[in-house]
Design a protein around this motif. Structure first.
Motif, PDB file in Angstrom:
ATOM      1  N   ASP A  62       0.862  -1.239  -0.075  1.00 24.49           N
ATOM      2  CA  ASP A  62      -0.141  -0.079   0.110  1.00 24.49           C
ATOM      3  C   ASP A  62       0.863   1.126  -0.023  1.00 24.49           C
ATOM      4  OD1 ASP A  62      -1.997   1.880   0.277  1.00 24.49           O
ATOM      5  OD2 ASP A  62      -2.838   1.081   2.139  1.00 24.49           O
ATOM      6  N   ASP A  63       1.202   1.677  -1.236  1.00 22.61           N
ATOM      7  CA  ASP A  63       2.304   2.824  -1.276  1.00 22.61           C
ATOM      8  C   ASP A  63       1.828   4.146  -2.089  1.00 22.61           C
ATOM      9  OD1 ASP A  63       1.888   1.638  -3.866  1.00 22.61           O
ATOM     10  OD2 ASP A  63       4.273   1.276  -4.250  1.00 22.61           O
ATOM     11  N   GLY A  64       0.174   3.923  -2.281  1.00 28.26           N
ATOM     12  CA  GLY A  64      -0.297   5.155  -2.872  1.00 28.26           C
ATOM     13  C   GLY A  64      -0.366   4.973  -4.404  1.00 28.26           C
ATOM     14  N   ARG A  65       0.438   4.022  -4.966  1.00 26.59           N
ATOM     15  CA  ARG A  65       0.258   3.858  -6.286  1.00 26.59           C
ATOM     16  C   ARG A  65      -0.790   2.629  -6.845  1.00 26.59           C
ATOM     17  NH1 ARG A  65       6.948   4.004  -7.921  1.00 26.59           N
ATOM     18  NH2 ARG A  65       7.287   5.807  -6.652  1.00 26.59           N
ATOM     19  N   VAL A  66      -1.173   2.618  -7.993  1.00 25.86           N
ATOM     20  CA  VAL A  66      -2.164   1.729  -8.338  1.00 25.86           C
ATOM     21  C   VAL A  66      -1.393   0.751  -9.115  1.00 25.86           C
ATOM     22  CG1 VAL A  66      -4.125   1.323 -10.112  1.00 25.86           C
ATOM     23  CG2 VAL A  66      -3.813   3.657  -8.813  1.00 25.86           C
ATOM     24  N   PRO A  67      -1.850  -0.546  -8.501  1.00 28.33           N
ATOM     25  CA  PRO A  67      -0.814  -1.897  -9.060  1.00 28.33           C
ATOM     26  C   PRO A  67      -1.226  -1.798 -10.555  1.00 28.33           C
ATOM     27  CG  PRO A  67      -1.999  -2.153  -6.995  1.00 28.33           C
ATOM     28  CD  PRO A  67      -2.368  -0.713  -7.518  1.00 28.33           C
ATOM     29  N   ALA A  68      -0.428  -2.284 -11.244  1.00 25.28           N
ATOM     30  CA  ALA A  68      -0.351  -2.383 -12.680  1.00 25.28           C
ATOM     31  C   ALA A  68      -1.600  -3.031 -13.395  1.00 25.28           C
ATOM     32  CB  ALA A  68       0.919  -2.666 -13.570  1.00 25.28           C
ATOM     33  N   THR A  69      -1.912  -3.992 -12.450  1.00 25.58           N
ATOM     34  CA  THR A  69      -3.056  -5.181 -12.948  1.00 25.58           C
ATOM     35  C   THR A  69      -4.628  -4.458 -12.466  1.00 25.58           C
ATOM     36  OG1 THR A  69      -2.497  -6.216 -10.743  1.00 25.58           O
ATOM     37  CG2 THR A  69      -1.579  -7.251 -13.072  1.00 25.58           C
ATOM     38  N   ALA A  99      -4.954 -15.011 -22.250  1.00 20.70           N
ATOM     39  CA  ALA A  99      -3.526 -14.197 -22.170  1.00 20.70           C
ATOM     40  C   ALA A  99      -4.146 -12.837 -22.070  1.00 20.70           C
ATOM     41  CB  ALA A  99      -3.099 -14.070 -23.534  1.00 20.70           C
ATOM     42  N   ASN A 100      -3.078 -12.370 -21.333  1.00 15.51           N
ATOM     43  CA  ASN A 100      -3.355 -10.800 -20.732  1.00 15.51           C
ATOM     44  C   ASN A 100      -2.129  -9.783 -20.866  1.00 15.51           C
ATOM     45  OD1 ASN A 100      -3.005  -8.677 -18.238  1.00 15.51           O
ATOM     46  ND2 ASN A 100      -5.405  -8.771 -19.041  1.00 15.51           N
ATOM     47  N   SER A 101      -2.432  -8.681 -21.412  1.00 14.87           N
ATOM     48  CA  SER A 101      -1.271  -7.793 -21.454  1.00 14.87           C
ATOM     49  C   SER A 101      -1.587  -6.387 -20.809  1.00 14.87           C
ATOM     50  CB  SER A 101      -0.616  -7.548 -22.956  1.00 14.87           C
ATOM     51  OG  SER A 101       0.341  -6.521 -23.112  1.00 14.87           O
ATOM     52  N   VAL A 102      -0.752  -5.908 -19.926  1.00 14.02           N
ATOM     53  CA  VAL A 102      -0.972  -4.658 -19.337  1.00 14.02           C
ATOM     54  C   VAL A 102       0.376  -3.723 -19.749  1.00 14.02           C
ATOM     55  CG1 VAL A 102      -2.536  -5.191 -17.686  1.00 14.02           C
ATOM     56  CG2 VAL A 102      -0.405  -4.962 -17.061  1.00 14.02           C
ATOM     57  N   VAL A 103      -0.175  -2.308 -20.071  1.00 10.74           N
ATOM     58  CA  VAL A 103       1.243  -1.413 -20.090  1.00 10.74           C
ATOM     59  C   VAL A 103       0.980  -0.209 -19.009  1.00 10.74           C
ATOM     60  CG1 VAL A 103       2.638   0.193 -21.774  1.00 10.74           C
ATOM     61  CG2 VAL A 103       1.498  -2.062 -22.605  1.00 10.74           C
ATOM     62  N   GLN A 104       1.807  -0.004 -18.220  1.00 13.17           N
ATOM     63  CA  GLN A 104       1.718   0.960 -17.529  1.00 13.17           C
ATOM     64  C   GLN A 104       2.722   2.180 -18.059  1.00 13.17           C
ATOM     65  OE1 GLN A 104       1.705   0.920 -13.089  1.00 13.17           O
ATOM     66  NE2 GLN A 104       3.797   1.932 -13.168  1.00 13.17           N
ATOM     67  N   HIS A 105       2.524   3.259 -18.437  1.00 13.52           N
ATOM     68  CA  HIS A 105       3.250   4.276 -19.186  1.00 13.52           C
ATOM     69  C   HIS A 105       3.886   5.017 -18.117  1.00 13.52           C
ATOM     70  CE1 HIS A 105       2.205   3.312 -23.262  1.00 13.52           C
ATOM     71  NE2 HIS A 105       0.862   3.325 -22.649  1.00 13.52           N
ATOM     72  N   ARG A 106       3.357   5.274 -16.894  1.00 15.48           N
ATOM     73  CA  ARG A 106       3.976   6.146 -15.774  1.00 15.48           C
ATOM     74  C   ARG A 106       3.153   5.495 -14.414  1.00 15.48           C
ATOM     75  NH1 ARG A 106       0.357   9.355 -13.461  1.00 15.48           N
ATOM     76  NH2 ARG A 106      -1.228  10.834 -14.856  1.00 15.48           N
ATOM     77  N   PRO A 243      10.656  -0.158 -12.849  1.00 17.13           N
ATOM     78  CA  PRO A 243      10.596   1.385 -13.502  1.00 17.13           C
ATOM     79  C   PRO A 243       9.265   2.060 -13.310  1.00 17.13           C
ATOM     80  CG  PRO A 243      10.821  -0.119 -15.187  1.00 17.13           C
ATOM     81  CD  PRO A 243      10.960  -0.942 -13.668  1.00 17.13           C
ATOM     82  N   ALA A 244       9.149   3.138 -13.652  1.00 20.36           N
ATOM     83  CA  ALA A 244       7.771   3.789 -13.573  1.00 20.36           C
ATOM     84  C   ALA A 244       7.108   3.384 -14.921  1.00 20.36           C
ATOM     85  CB  ALA A 244       8.192   5.222 -13.816  1.00 20.36           C
ATOM     86  N   ALA A 245       7.803   3.031 -15.901  1.00 26.14           N
ATOM     87  CA  ALA A 245       7.083   2.514 -17.086  1.00 26.14           C
ATOM     88  C   ALA A 245       7.308   1.155 -17.325  1.00 26.14           C
ATOM     89  CB  ALA A 245       7.379   3.143 -18.347  1.00 26.14           C
ATOM     90  N   PHE A 246       6.409   0.038 -17.720  1.00 26.11           N
ATOM     91  CA  PHE A 246       6.790  -1.003 -17.917  1.00 26.11           C
ATOM     92  C   PHE A 246       5.592  -1.873 -18.510  1.00 26.11           C
ATOM     93  CE2 PHE A 246       5.602  -1.082 -13.472  1.00 26.11           C
ATOM     94  CZ  PHE A 246       4.692  -1.980 -13.133  1.00 26.11           C
ATOM     95  N   ARG A 247       5.735  -3.102 -19.077  1.00 20.11           N
ATOM     96  CA  ARG A 247       4.659  -3.880 -19.606  1.00 20.11           C
ATOM     97  C   ARG A 247       4.861  -5.270 -19.160  1.00 20.11           C
ATOM     98  NH1 ARG A 247       2.984  -4.580 -26.129  1.00 20.11           N
ATOM     99  NH2 ARG A 247       2.076  -6.451 -25.979  1.00 20.11           N
ATOM    100  N   VAL A 248       3.560  -6.009 -18.735  1.00 20.98           N
ATOM    101  CA  VAL A 248       3.553  -7.501 -18.457  1.00 20.98           C
ATOM    102  C   VAL A 248       2.550  -8.032 -19.252  1.00 20.98           C
ATOM    103  CG1 VAL A 248       3.143  -8.682 -16.438  1.00 20.98           C
ATOM    104  CG2 VAL A 248       3.679  -6.145 -16.038  1.00 20.98           C
ATOM    105  N   ASP A 249       3.259  -9.200 -19.716  1.00 17.26           N
ATOM    106  CA  ASP A 249       2.399 -10.125 -20.616  1.00 17.26           C
ATOM    107  C   ASP A 249       2.403 -11.428 -19.938  1.00 17.26           C
ATOM    108  OD1 ASP A 249       2.060  -8.432 -23.234  1.00 17.26           O
ATOM    109  OD2 ASP A 249       4.176  -8.408 -23.120  1.00 17.26           O
ATOM    110  N   VAL A 250       1.543 -11.830 -19.906  1.00 17.68           N
ATOM    111  CA  VAL A 250       1.206 -13.399 -19.612  1.00 17.68           C
ATOM    112  C   VAL A 250       0.359 -14.092 -20.449  1.00 17.68           C
ATOM    113  CG1 VAL A 250       1.498 -12.881 -17.139  1.00 17.68           C
ATOM    114  CG2 VAL A 250      -0.861 -13.139 -18.002  1.00 17.68           C
ATOM    115  N   SER A 251       0.629 -15.655 -20.569  1.00 14.12           N
ATOM    116  CA  SER A 251      -0.203 -16.357 -21.232  1.00 14.12           C
ATOM    117  C   SER A 251      -0.836 -17.289 -20.199  1.00 14.12           C
ATOM    118  CB  SER A 251       0.343 -17.117 -22.224  1.00 14.12           C
ATOM    119  OG  SER A 251       1.554 -17.653 -21.966  1.00 14.12           O
ATOM    120  N   PHE A 252      -2.254 -17.677 -19.966  1.00 11.27           N
ATOM    121  CA  PHE A 252      -2.464 -18.611 -18.933  1.00 11.27           C
ATOM    122  C   PHE A 252      -2.083 -19.968 -19.563  1.00 11.27           C
ATOM    123  CE2 PHE A 252      -4.711 -14.588 -17.877  1.00 11.27           C
ATOM    124  CZ  PHE A 252      -4.004 -14.403 -16.865  1.00 11.27           C
TER     125      PHE A 252
END
Length: 295
Positions: A62-69, A99-106, A243-252
């Motif tokens: 709980d750090d005040g940031r929205v988790p990327a997922t 499958a799911n992909s998320v990109v956090q730009h900041r 980092p502040a910007a990253f992408r997470v790809d997964v296949s189930f």
């Protein structure tokens, strides 16, 4: 399907009858196109109570940031409303999240007000039916801050004619623990499906109880795929500063039956990112394969 704008995320009970109807099996017809409508919430404030429970269930700090997922979870309400429409070509029953992909730009702070839009795209053949994407975008004012793609499979009778997806893919060798990587056992409680359902709004019966899961061919209830992704990301982010910007790809891959103990293994972070996977304990049976790419 026409464009719709909402003042807030719609409540599931407002379309409950249509949702139940869409769960019923339909004729095994191939879809030729997807509805083109876009569903949007123009001003979306984060529900702090819901986010707090999400962090707790998935293991995020709980750090005040929205988790990327997290926005993938919020978008599911809009997705459910789109799937409940009469012109959506598939029944919800039988849809599989593959499958799911998320990109956090900041970094996105939980006090920010965002706009969220969801649309359908990328209808493609699959060796077990047809697959398609829900594409979600999140903006703050005119700034694009987050993007997500959830890929679903509609299981249908096999066509005698082979498709591009018919070729069997080689099975990846199990990742081995390495110095500097993650190697952790995760004990998953029997009730995680019910707990996550109340946070995410995804009350698919295969996740809730062994009896309801058996009705759909599963010996036990199975964990939500997006929970396994979130739990993996939370575990990795506790060990490494992403980092502040990253992408997470997964296949189930194979379902995680509840309760279970699984192994999360990653390689050592490099300049490009991190590879990770979730396996059944003391087994090479793969539940999830993923990558974190640093942008």
């Amino acid at each position: 399907m026409s464009d719709l704008q909402f003042q807030e995320l719609p409540k599931l009970h407002t379309t409950y009858a249509n949702v139940i109807k869409s769960l019923l099996p339909s004729a095994d017809n191939k879809a030729t196109s997807l509805p083109s409508g876009v569903y949007t919430v123009q001003k979306l404030a984060i529900d702090q109570s819901n986010l707090r429970e999400y962090r707790k269930i998935c293991g995020f700090v709980d750090d005040g940031r929205v988790p990327a997922t997290y926005f993938a979870v919020l978008s599911q309400t809009l997705q459910m409303n789109m799937m409940a429409r009469h012109d959506f070509p598939f029944a919800m029953l039988g849809l599989v999240h593959i499958a799911n992909s998320v990109v956090q730009h900041r970094v996105i702070f939980d006090t920010e007000t965002v706009s969220m839009s969801v649309r359908l795209d990328n209808l493609q053949p699959h060796d077990k039916g047809q697959q398609f994407d829900f594409i979600t975008t999140v903006s703050v004012a005119d700034e694009l801050v987050w993007q997500g793609v959830s890929t679903y499979l509609s299981r249908q009778k096999k066509n005698k004619q082979r498709t591009a997806g018919d070729t069997k893919q080689p099975v990846a060798a199990k990742m081995q623990p390495v110095a500097g990587g993650v190697a952790q056992e995760i004990v998953i409680d029997e009730d995680i499906g019910r707990r996550y359902a109340f946070v995410s709004g995804d009350f698919n019966l295969i996740h809730l109880h062994p009896l309801s899961a058996r009705a759909f061919g599963f010996p036990r209830a199975i964990a939500h795929g997006m929970w396994t992704k979130a739990r993996s990301l939370a575990t990795i982010s506790r060990q490494y500063t992403l980092p502040a910007a990253f992408r997470v790809d997964v296949s189930f891959k194979l379902p995680v039956f509840l309760p279970s103990t699984v192994e999360l293994i990653s390689d050592e972070p490099c300049q490009l990112g991190i590879e990770f996977a979730m396996y059944a304990k003391n087994s090479d049976k793969t539940h999830l394969l993923g990558t974190i790419a640093f942008l």
